[in-house]
Design an enzyme around this catalytic site. Structure first.
Site, mmCIF file in Angstrom:
data_model
loop_
_atom_site.group_PDB
_atom_site.id
_atom_site.type_symbol
_atom_site.label_atom_id
_atom_site.label_comp_id
_atom_site.label_asym_id
_atom_site.label_seq_id
_atom_site.Cartn_x
_atom_site.Cartn_y
_atom_site.Cartn_z
ATOM 1 N N GLU A 182 -10.142 3.964 -15.657
ATOM 2 C CA GLU A 182 -11.290 4.863 -15.588
ATOM 3 C C GLU A 182 -11.320 5.895 -16.716
ATOM 4 O O GLU A 182 -11.201 7.104 -16.481
ATOM 5 C CB GLU A 182 -11.333 5.568 -14.226
ATOM 6 C CG GLU A 182 -11.465 4.613 -13.057
ATOM 7 C CD GLU A 182 -11.601 5.311 -11.710
ATOM 8 O OE1 GLU A 182 -11.920 4.622 -10.737
ATOM 9 O OE2 GLU A 182 -11.389 6.550 -11.647
ATOM 10 N N GLU A 366 -10.458 -1.520 -7.822
ATOM 11 C CA GLU A 366 -10.423 -0.531 -6.746
ATOM 12 C C GLU A 366 -11.688 -0.672 -5.921
ATOM 13 O O GLU A 366 -12.787 -0.749 -6.472
ATOM 14 C CB GLU A 366 -10.343 0.918 -7.260
ATOM 15 C CG GLU A 366 -9.032 1.317 -7.871
ATOM 16 C CD GLU A 366 -9.012 2.789 -8.286
ATOM 17 O OE1 GLU A 366 -9.801 3.594 -7.713
ATOM 18 O OE2 GLU A 366 -8.228 3.135 -9.178
#
Length: 459
Positions: A182, A366
């Protein structure tokens, strides 16, 4: 003869639809964690201070002043947590390496820290679990931040040195390497709005930090490929689809700008070798310094792209190049106040397939939710999480039916853990953790996941 009836399977509570491509044996199921959120042992075996240690020590930055000094004490409870993974029956485990634990300030290896990850990888191999290792999940060494952190171009080269060391030390044991988890969060939350470490707030800084993060990714790839040629190599982005509040040109443009800033800010440089022009409509005058050759490094081919998906955004225009997030209070939400919208995963994946001709295979790296999980009678019946998983599995299955190449799915997260600026209040785990005693209790979602994986293996 034992006439006790066998326990009823819980698999249907979470399982993908019958006939889903996710039932294939070559589809990877797993669970994920990150170093600062679970390891603890913050001052042991030569670990250096990270930006999150410093950030947590700054009053007002983290809920209740909590920190990751102990977290889930995973550093000392490694074997117990590995046994939990094995009991779940997962194919793979996604974890991150703590950069401050494995190198000193001069860039020399810290063998005591590296040995922890060797024990982790040995334990996974003994249990037949593949290792998906992330190099950077936000815990930058503080000494690098003291010299500018990701605003300093030199940090990208130090990251490449770190990637080279780790892939030389651990390369043969890792099935898949992720450079960054991320980068949007590292750049924007860390340097754009100050919600995360190091707590800086300027969109121009966010744009420059992003460029150096992506440059570090590009610089690291050759070393990773040379040292671990049998592994896959990629990066993980957190993405969300944007939807217009009203079907008007202004609101549709607001949704477009959201997707530029949330998704394409990361994906266009990686897959097209350029920043989206409309990003600078949203952040006027914030273009980063890009030197010749940078974009060629950043756009090197990757073996896979990890997507972290949690929710969607509904957008409305507040004037030219200005957007507002619209909150509908009547819809289902998690304790992070994120809307539960599984259809968004399918929409996102199909949009990526449509918009990027060179899209590599995808992994859901995720997906999960935080809820108010409490133990009652020794059990945690997290019904909302069970339904959340099942519906997102179904959305992923629909995208695969429509031609999207998805290779695996990692639930976030294995354990309740330190949830960054929210401390220990928000629980994402399949496994409940009592942070006073460190007792682990498998939630009903974990038991259902294990039953599903057991039945899938038997079939």
């Amino acid at each position: 003869m034992d006439l006790t009836p066998p326990p009823a399977s819980l698999a249907d509570l979470v399982a993908p639809p019958a006939g889903s491509r996710m039932h294939r044996r070559d589809f990877i199921f797993g669970a994920g964690t990150s170093s600062y959120q679970i390891e603890g042992a913050a001052q042991e075996d030569g670990r250096l201070e990270s930006i999150w240690d410093r950030f947590c020590a700054t009053p007002g930055k983290v809920l209740r002043g909590e920190n990751g000094a102990v977290a889930c004490d995973h550093y000392h409870r490694l074997q117990e947590d590995l046994d939990i993974l094995a009991g779940l029956g997962v194919d793979a485990y996604r974890f991150s390496i703590a950069w401050p634990r494995v190198m000193d300030e001069a860039g020399r290896p810290n063998t005591r820290g590296i040995d922890f990850y060797k024990r982790l990888l040995d334990g996974l191999a003994e249990r037949g679990i593949r290792a998906f290792a992330t190099l950077y999940h936000w815990d930058l060494p503080q000494h690098l931040q003291d010299r500018g952190g990701w605003l300093n171009r030199e940090t990208a080269w130090r990251f490449a040195d770190y990637a080279d060391l780790m892939s030389r030390e651990l390369g043969g044991r890792v099935a898949a390497w992720t450079t960054h988890n991320e980068p949007w969060c590292s750049a924007y939350l860390g340097y754009g709005d100050g919600h995360h470490a190091p707590g800086l707030a300027n969109p121009r800084w966010a744009a420059q930090a992003m460029h150096h993060l992506l440059l570090g990714h590009g610089l690291a790839l050759p070393a990773l490929r040379a040292n671990a040629p049998q592994a896959q190599h990629g990066i993980v982005a957190n993405c969300a689809p944007g939807y217009a509040e009203h079907d008007t040109p202004a609101d549709r443009d607001a949704a477009h700008l959201f997707e530029i800033y949330q998704n394409r800010w990361v994906l266009d440089p990686l897959l097209k070798g350029e920043y989206p022009a409309d990003l600078w409509r949203y952040w006027k005058g914030c273009e980063p310094l890009v030197l010749p050759g940078d974009m060629e490094l950043i756009r090197q081919p990757i073996d896979y792209l990890g997507i972290n998906f949690y929710s969607r955004a509904v957008l409305a225009s507040q004037g030219p190049d200005t957007i507002a997030w619209v909150r509908h209070p009547e819809v289902e939400r998690t304790t992070m106040d994120w809307e539960v919208y599984p259809q968004g995963l399918q929409d996102l994946f199909e949009a990526l397939k449509r918009d990027y001709a060179n899209l590599p295979p995808l992994y859901v790296t995720e997906n999960g939710m935080s809820s108010h999980d409490t133990i009652s009678g020794g059990e945690v019946d997290d019904r909302q999480r069970q339904a959340y998983i099942k519906r997102h599995f179904a959305a992923c299955s629909r995208a695969m039916d429509n031609g999207v190449d998805v290779r695996g799915y990692f639930i976030w997260s294995l354990l309740d853990n330190f949830e960054w600026a929210f401390g220990y209040e928000r629980r994402f785990g399949l496994v409940h953790v009592d942070f006073e005693t460190q007792k682990r209790t498998l939630k009903r979602s974990a038991l259902a996941y294990a039953d599903f994986l057991r039945e899938r293996a038997a079939g």
